[in-house]
Design a protein around this motif. Structure first.
Motif, PDB file in Angstrom:
ATOM      1  N   ILE A  28      42.213  91.118  76.761  1.00  0.00           N
ATOM      2  CA  ILE A  28      42.898  91.900  77.616  1.00  0.00           C
ATOM      3  C   ILE A  28      43.197  93.398  77.454  1.00  0.00           C
ATOM      4  O   ILE A  28      43.360  94.242  78.206  1.00  0.00           O
ATOM      5  CB  ILE A  28      44.535  91.112  77.494  1.00  0.00           C
ATOM      6  N   SER A  29      42.993  93.458  76.033  1.00  0.00           N
ATOM      7  CA  SER A  29      43.277  95.021  75.667  1.00  0.00           C
ATOM      8  C   SER A  29      41.976  95.682  75.771  1.00  0.00           C
ATOM      9  O   SER A  29      41.931  97.083  75.318  1.00  0.00           O
ATOM     10  CB  SER A  29      44.072  94.958  74.277  1.00  0.00           C
ATOM     11  N   GLY A  30      40.766  95.153  76.116  1.00  0.00           N
ATOM     12  CA  GLY A  30      39.653  95.728  76.182  1.00  0.00           C
ATOM     13  C   GLY A  30      38.778  95.895  74.711  1.00  0.00           C
ATOM     14  O   GLY A  30      37.853  96.602  74.920  1.00  0.00           O
ATOM     15  N   TYR A  31      39.145  95.042  73.762  1.00  0.00           N
ATOM     16  CA  TYR A  31      38.281  95.148  72.748  1.00  0.00           C
ATOM     17  C   TYR A  31      37.189  94.240  72.662  1.00  0.00           C
ATOM     18  O   TYR A  31      37.342  93.348  71.651  1.00  0.00           O
ATOM     19  CB  TYR A  31      39.328  94.963  71.488  1.00  0.00           C
ATOM     20  N   LEU A  32      36.287  94.289  73.646  1.00  0.00           N
ATOM     21  CA  LEU A  32      35.528  93.209  73.938  1.00  0.00           C
ATOM     22  C   LEU A  32      34.291  93.274  72.599  1.00  0.00           C
ATOM     23  O   LEU A  32      34.267  92.353  72.004  1.00  0.00           O
ATOM     24  CB  LEU A  32      34.628  93.131  75.048  1.00  0.00           C
ATOM     25  N   LYS A  33      33.953  94.276  72.267  1.00  0.00           N
ATOM     26  CA  LYS A  33      32.786  94.398  71.298  1.00  0.00           C
ATOM     27  C   LYS A  33      33.381  94.187  69.869  1.00  0.00           C
ATOM     28  O   LYS A  33      32.835  93.607  69.112  1.00  0.00           O
ATOM     29  CB  LYS A  33      32.261  95.800  71.440  1.00  0.00           C
ATOM     30  N   ALA A  34      34.482  94.877  69.559  1.00  0.00           N
ATOM     31  CA  ALA A  34      35.341  94.572  68.446  1.00  0.00           C
ATOM     32  C   ALA A  34      35.564  93.052  68.203  1.00  0.00           C
ATOM     33  O   ALA A  34      35.325  92.614  67.039  1.00  0.00           O
ATOM     34  CB  ALA A  34      36.589  95.468  68.514  1.00  0.00           C
ATOM     35  N   LEU A  88      41.278  88.431  60.474  1.00  0.00           N
ATOM     36  CA  LEU A  88      42.786  88.631  61.337  1.00  0.00           C
ATOM     37  C   LEU A  88      43.419  89.671  61.028  1.00  0.00           C
ATOM     38  O   LEU A  88      43.960  90.364  61.895  1.00  0.00           O
ATOM     39  CB  LEU A  88      43.556  87.200  60.807  1.00  0.00           C
ATOM     40  N   VAL A  89      43.378  90.295  59.858  1.00  0.00           N
ATOM     41  CA  VAL A  89      43.905  91.471  59.674  1.00  0.00           C
ATOM     42  C   VAL A  89      43.681  92.758  60.301  1.00  0.00           C
ATOM     43  O   VAL A  89      44.520  93.345  61.221  1.00  0.00           O
ATOM     44  CB  VAL A  89      43.910  91.882  58.022  1.00  0.00           C
ATOM     45  N   PRO A  90      42.109  93.030  60.545  1.00  0.00           N
ATOM     46  CA  PRO A  90      41.867  94.035  61.376  1.00  0.00           C
ATOM     47  C   PRO A  90      42.050  93.865  62.959  1.00  0.00           C
ATOM     48  O   PRO A  90      42.254  94.878  63.745  1.00  0.00           O
ATOM     49  CB  PRO A  90      40.581  94.356  61.282  1.00  0.00           C
ATOM     50  N   GLU A  91      42.309  92.645  63.114  1.00  0.00           N
ATOM     51  CA  GLU A  91      42.412  92.108  64.546  1.00  0.00           C
ATOM     52  C   GLU A  91      43.930  92.308  65.109  1.00  0.00           C
ATOM     53  O   GLU A  91      44.156  92.721  66.245  1.00  0.00           O
ATOM     54  CB  GLU A  91      42.120  90.614  64.828  1.00  0.00           C
ATOM     55  N   LEU A  92      44.631  92.393  64.081  1.00  0.00           N
ATOM     56  CA  LEU A  92      46.230  92.720  64.335  1.00  0.00           C
ATOM     57  C   LEU A  92      46.542  94.225  64.158  1.00  0.00           C
ATOM     58  O   LEU A  92      47.560  94.459  64.863  1.00  0.00           O
ATOM     59  CB  LEU A  92      47.192  91.946  63.461  1.00  0.00           C
ATOM     60  N   VAL A  93      45.831  94.888  63.541  1.00  0.00           N
ATOM     61  CA  VAL A  93      46.172  96.353  63.434  1.00  0.00           C
ATOM     62  C   VAL A  93      46.433  97.030  64.661  1.00  0.00           C
ATOM     63  O   VAL A  93      47.455  97.847  64.817  1.00  0.00           O
ATOM     64  CB  VAL A  93      45.039  96.842  62.553  1.00  0.00           C
ATOM     65  N   PRO A  94      45.727  96.970  65.607  1.00  0.00           N
ATOM     66  CA  PRO A  94      45.868  97.941  67.090  1.00  0.00           C
ATOM     67  C   PRO A  94      47.193  97.472  67.767  1.00  0.00           C
ATOM     68  O   PRO A  94      47.904  98.291  68.237  1.00  0.00           O
ATOM     69  CB  PRO A  94      44.790  97.591  67.628  1.00  0.00           C
ATOM     70  N   PHE A  95      47.716  96.088  67.581  1.00  0.00           N
ATOM     71  CA  PHE A  95      48.930  95.524  68.235  1.00  0.00           C
ATOM     72  C   PHE A  95      49.884  95.935  67.508  1.00  0.00           C
ATOM     73  O   PHE A  95      51.149  96.483  68.025  1.00  0.00           O
ATOM     74  CB  PHE A  95      48.722  94.044  68.298  1.00  0.00           C
ATOM     75  N   VAL A  96      49.919  96.220  65.990  1.00  0.00           N
ATOM     76  CA  VAL A  96      50.980  96.416  65.193  1.00  0.00           C
ATOM     77  C   VAL A  96      51.255  97.808  65.256  1.00  0.00           C
ATOM     78  O   VAL A  96      52.323  98.459  65.167  1.00  0.00           O
ATOM     79  CB  VAL A  96      50.726  96.116  63.627  1.00  0.00           C
ATOM     80  N   MET A  97      50.177  98.707  65.430  1.00  0.00           N
ATOM     81  CA  MET A  97      50.146 100.108  65.427  1.00  0.00           C
ATOM     82  C   MET A  97      50.430 100.788  66.854  1.00  0.00           C
ATOM     83  O   MET A  97      50.436 101.905  67.006  1.00  0.00           O
ATOM     84  CB  MET A  97      48.818 100.873  64.906  1.00  0.00           C
ATOM     85  N   ARG A  98      50.422  99.769  67.733  1.00  0.00           N
ATOM     86  CA  ARG A  98      50.702 100.154  69.180  1.00  0.00           C
ATOM     87  C   ARG A  98      49.532 101.343  70.020  1.00  0.00           C
ATOM     88  O   ARG A  98      49.896 101.943  70.600  1.00  0.00           O
ATOM     89  CB  ARG A  98      52.208 100.942  69.389  1.00  0.00           C
ATOM     90  N   ARG A  99      48.336 100.822  69.177  1.00  0.00           N
ATOM     91  CA  ARG A  99      47.173 101.370  69.985  1.00  0.00           C
ATOM     92  C   ARG A  99      46.617 100.565  71.103  1.00  0.00           C
ATOM     93  O   ARG A  99      45.659 101.065  71.550  1.00  0.00           O
ATOM     94  CB  ARG A  99      46.189 101.847  68.985  1.00  0.00           C
ATOM     95  N   ALA A 100      47.001  99.434  71.313  1.00  0.00           N
ATOM     96  CA  ALA A 100      46.236  98.619  72.291  1.00  0.00           C
ATOM     97  C   ALA A 100      47.191  98.440  73.640  1.00  0.00           C
ATOM     98  O   ALA A 100      48.145  98.895  73.559  1.00  0.00           O
ATOM     99  CB  ALA A 100      46.107  97.328  71.743  1.00  0.00           C
ATOM    100  N   THR A 101      46.498  97.874  74.686  1.00  0.00           N
ATOM    101  CA  THR A 101      47.292  97.772  75.881  1.00  0.00           C
ATOM    102  C   THR A 101      48.643  96.992  75.611  1.00  0.00           C
ATOM    103  O   THR A 101      49.580  97.350  76.351  1.00  0.00           O
ATOM    104  CB  THR A 101      46.339  97.051  76.784  1.00  0.00           C
TER     105      THR A 101
END
Length: 216
Positions: free
Chosen positions: A148-154, A196-209
């Motif tokens: 949903i947040s566009g991190y397909l490649k990641a 899982l840790v790097p997977e959660l980082v953008p959501f915790v840091m509010r960088r994702a959609t």
């Protein structure tokens, strides 16, 4: 039961205890991966590990639809709330299912007909996954929110990395250190935790959609 699993049981029944996986592949002209998958599905603990992952993934799939609709309407705050509540629900169910699997593992294996050393090995393996249930189940559910947040490649990179790490840990724990079959579950769980840790980082840091928020 798949055709491969059925033929596998047939060949083992005829060939006795000295058959190797390579011999079965040569006899039935199946690729090694097919035989390996059939063996895993015949293991008594396999369905319960998959069920544990499937429950969280179902919540992730269902909530991602609601979250996407809210984002499409421009209701980002409500989308973040739905996302956060879904993650909390997944973690809570992971704890509950993990505790239930850990407590009932011997009974489950006994009801499935496993006895002796097979039952002991299955219980030890299942209990490792039960202990690691919250982070491992969350990893598979987060796949939906990454898309949903566009991190397909990641997302793809993390899945590949997880598989590679699991292989490395299994070789280390089983091949080098000589630990028991429970270490195979530990290897997979550690690989999932590391990814899982790097997977959660953008959501915790509010960088994702989507982003974590305080539920109302």
């Amino acid at each position: 039961m798949s055709d491969a699993a059925l033929w596998l049981l047939y060949v083992i029944r005829l060939g006795g205890d000295n058959l190797t996986q390579a011999a079965i592949c040569a006899d039935r002209h199946y690729p090694p991966q097919t035989i390996n998958s059939a063996l895993k599905r015949l293991e008594p603990r396999h369905p319960f590990v998959v069920i544990n992952f499937a429950v969280s993934d179902l919540i992730g799939v269902g909530s991602s639809v609601v979250t996407s609709l809210l984002l499409g309407r421009g209701e980002r705050r409500q989308a973040n709330n739905a996302f956060t509540c879904s993650v909390l629900l997944i973690v809570g169910l992971g704890i509950a299912l993990g505790a239930a699997l850990f407590a009932t593992a011997p009974t489950i294996m006994s009801l499935m007909g496993a006895t002796g050393e097979l039952a002991e090995l299955a219980v030890s393996y299942l209990r490792v996954y039960a202990l690691w249930s919250p982070p491992t189940t969350l990893f598979y559910a987060m796949d939906n929110y990454m898309r949903i947040s566009g991190y397909l490649k990641a997302n793809m990179a993390l899945c590949v990395l997880m598989s590679a790490l699991a292989l490395v840990f299994e070789v280390l724990f089983l091949g080098v250190l000589g630990w028991g079959i429970w270490a195979a579950g530990l290897a997979c769980s550690l690989a999932i935790l590391f990814c899982l840790v790097p997977e959660l980082v953008p959501f915790v840091m509010r960088r994702a959609t989507l982003a974590f928020c305080r539920p109302p």
